[in-house]
Design a protein around this motif. Sequence first.
Motif, mmCIF file in Angstrom:
data_model
loop_
_atom_site.group_PDB
_atom_site.id
_atom_site.type_symbol
_atom_site.label_atom_id
_atom_site.label_comp_id
_atom_site.label_asym_id
_atom_site.label_seq_id
_atom_site.Cartn_x
_atom_site.Cartn_y
_atom_site.Cartn_z
ATOM 1 N N GLY A 235 14.910 -30.452 74.116
ATOM 2 C CA GLY A 235 13.579 -29.858 74.163
ATOM 3 C C GLY A 235 12.659 -30.432 75.210
ATOM 4 O O GLY A 235 11.534 -29.941 75.385
ATOM 5 N N LEU B 113 4.960 -20.226 75.433
ATOM 6 C CA LEU B 113 5.981 -20.645 74.469
ATOM 7 C C LEU B 113 6.439 -19.485 73.593
ATOM 8 O O LEU B 113 5.794 -18.435 73.537
ATOM 9 N N ASN B 114 7.518 -19.722 72.881
ATOM 10 C CA ASN B 114 8.053 -18.702 71.984
ATOM 11 C C ASN B 114 7.449 -18.786 70.586
ATOM 12 O O ASN B 114 7.892 -18.081 69.669
ATOM 13 N N ILE C 28 10.948 -31.091 78.802
ATOM 14 C CA ILE C 28 10.602 -30.077 79.800
ATOM 15 C C ILE C 28 10.430 -30.739 81.167
ATOM 16 O O ILE C 28 9.693 -31.724 81.297
ATOM 17 N N LYS D 142 10.634 -30.107 70.001
ATOM 18 C CA LYS D 142 11.784 -29.695 69.195
ATOM 19 C C LYS D 142 11.564 -28.315 68.586
ATOM 20 O O LYS D 142 10.521 -28.052 67.987
ATOM 21 N N SER E 266 12.898 -26.505 83.865
ATOM 22 C CA SER E 266 14.107 -26.529 83.058
ATOM 23 C C SER E 266 13.783 -27.215 81.743
ATOM 24 O O SER E 266 12.827 -28.000 81.644
ATOM 25 N N GLN E 267 14.568 -26.896 80.719
ATOM 26 C CA GLN E 267 14.355 -27.498 79.413
ATOM 27 C C GLN E 267 15.698 -27.955 78.869
ATOM 28 O O GLN E 267 16.666 -27.189 78.826
ATOM 29 N N VAL F 92 11.103 -25.599 70.112
ATOM 30 C CA VAL F 92 10.180 -24.775 70.900
ATOM 31 C C VAL F 92 10.812 -24.472 72.256
ATOM 32 O O VAL F 92 11.348 -25.368 72.913
ATOM 33 N N LYS F 93 10.711 -23.240 72.688
ATOM 34 C CA LYS F 93 11.243 -22.850 73.985
ATOM 35 C C LYS F 93 10.116 -22.422 74.919
ATOM 36 O O LYS F 93 9.185 -21.715 74.513
ATOM 37 N N VAL F 94 10.199 -22.875 76.152
ATOM 38 C CA VAL F 94 9.259 -22.428 77.185
ATOM 39 C C VAL F 94 9.812 -21.148 77.805
ATOM 40 O O VAL F 94 10.941 -21.129 78.314
ATOM 41 N N LYS F 95 9.023 -20.086 77.765
ATOM 42 C CA LYS F 95 9.460 -18.794 78.300
ATOM 43 C C LYS F 95 9.086 -18.627 79.772
ATOM 44 O O LYS F 95 9.871 -18.119 80.568
#
Length: 447
Positions: free
Chosen positions: A411, A433-434, A413, A388, A406-407, A390-393
């Motif tokens: 959240g 991650l961001n 993955i 939650k 894909s996410q 958190v974004k995978v770059k």
Amino acid sequence: MKYFLNLLLLLTISGPLSAQVEKVTPIVKTSKVVIDQFMDLRFGMFIHWGPVALRGTEIGWSRGNQVPFEDYDQLHKEFNPVLFNAEEWVKTAKNSGMKYLTITAKHHDGFCLWPTKFSDLNIMETPFKRDVVGELAAACKKHGLKFCVYFTVLDWHDPHYPYARAGTKEINATTDMAKFVATMKDELTEILTNYDPYMLWFDGNWDKEWTDAHAHEVYALLKQLKPDVIINNRLKGISDFDRTREDHTRLSSDAIGDYATPEQKIGALNMDYPWESCMTIANQWAWKPNDALKSTKECIQTLAKTAAGNGNLLFNVGPMLDGRIEARQINRLKEMGDWLNTYGESIYGTKGGPFIPNNTYASTRKGNILYVHVFNRKEDVLTLPALKGVKVKKAHILNGDAITFSQSATGSIALNLPARLPNADNTVIVLELNKNAETIPVIAQSN
């Protein structure tokens, strides 16, 4: 004031005043900086070895069971491991990716692998007559490994210890715990003074006669001799609290030591305190002919799951009676080293979590990188629990190709796995991650 300080020092290191020591001497833990550096190492070699290798039975515990007392207690007179080579042992550990080495300087049978002045059962009473502990300490220093020492509390050979054999209720007539503790302190002083170990790995603290007062007394001496020596959690007297909860897997608030020591199992994910799992590469701690060896897959995944739980792995070998480590054990360890040459970034200096390890995958993290250790390719897509906020770059195989992913809005993955994993034992996928991955709370559930 000077008198007070001298009195306090006396109470700290004196043998007979153990009850006073427990009240006066605070347990000052090893500095967090040193413990954090220890946990960054992640992988070490445990070595159980002594005259018992002549019989191929378990060290200490086979005395009076598989090997008669009168036979076991004379084994040192035959012990002549002419092929022992400290540098070869240390190079085996280093080639395996291990960062520290722990030798059983004294196990429960009382045999000492160094030329101690305080026991007549030591390496100088064998035909070999070489300081095994000293040679290993020197080899570790030469090759850049941390040198550590295993030392048991109990000693069935010492006439002042209450018991002369395992499992008996018969007390030695010559029992004198004050004298026993004094000898123990003398032996430990030799070890710290002569070999400067990085860590002391205690064991054998379960007999009721060994109390917290004795543990405090010994601990105070150790910290006087070397304030930052690392000490495990097996010095505290077990008899002084509920035995049913004591399996070494936890670090109690009143522990006399720095880290927990689960045995023959991988510790659970724990971000609260340091721990180290000790496990055998085969079944027995000491050498056993034709002992069943763990597979390469099991060895590598054991290391990964341990790191993913935020612990260290102390992996045990048992050298043979002639002083060599078995070739098959060396080869298995080298396979672990080969894997670490490619994927070691995901082990050393990482934190465990946030996913709970399972038989499909585990995870470690460092900075804004989340390492996903893939053990089995069950489907084309590996779905990870939601992170939650958190974004995978980016995503790619460690030292390999990019992978698509894909996410979801929640959240979770979805990693699209390659048709064939680059490493069948453990392929590591890097997620950039961001945000700092180390700040992510542990995820309660894992697939």
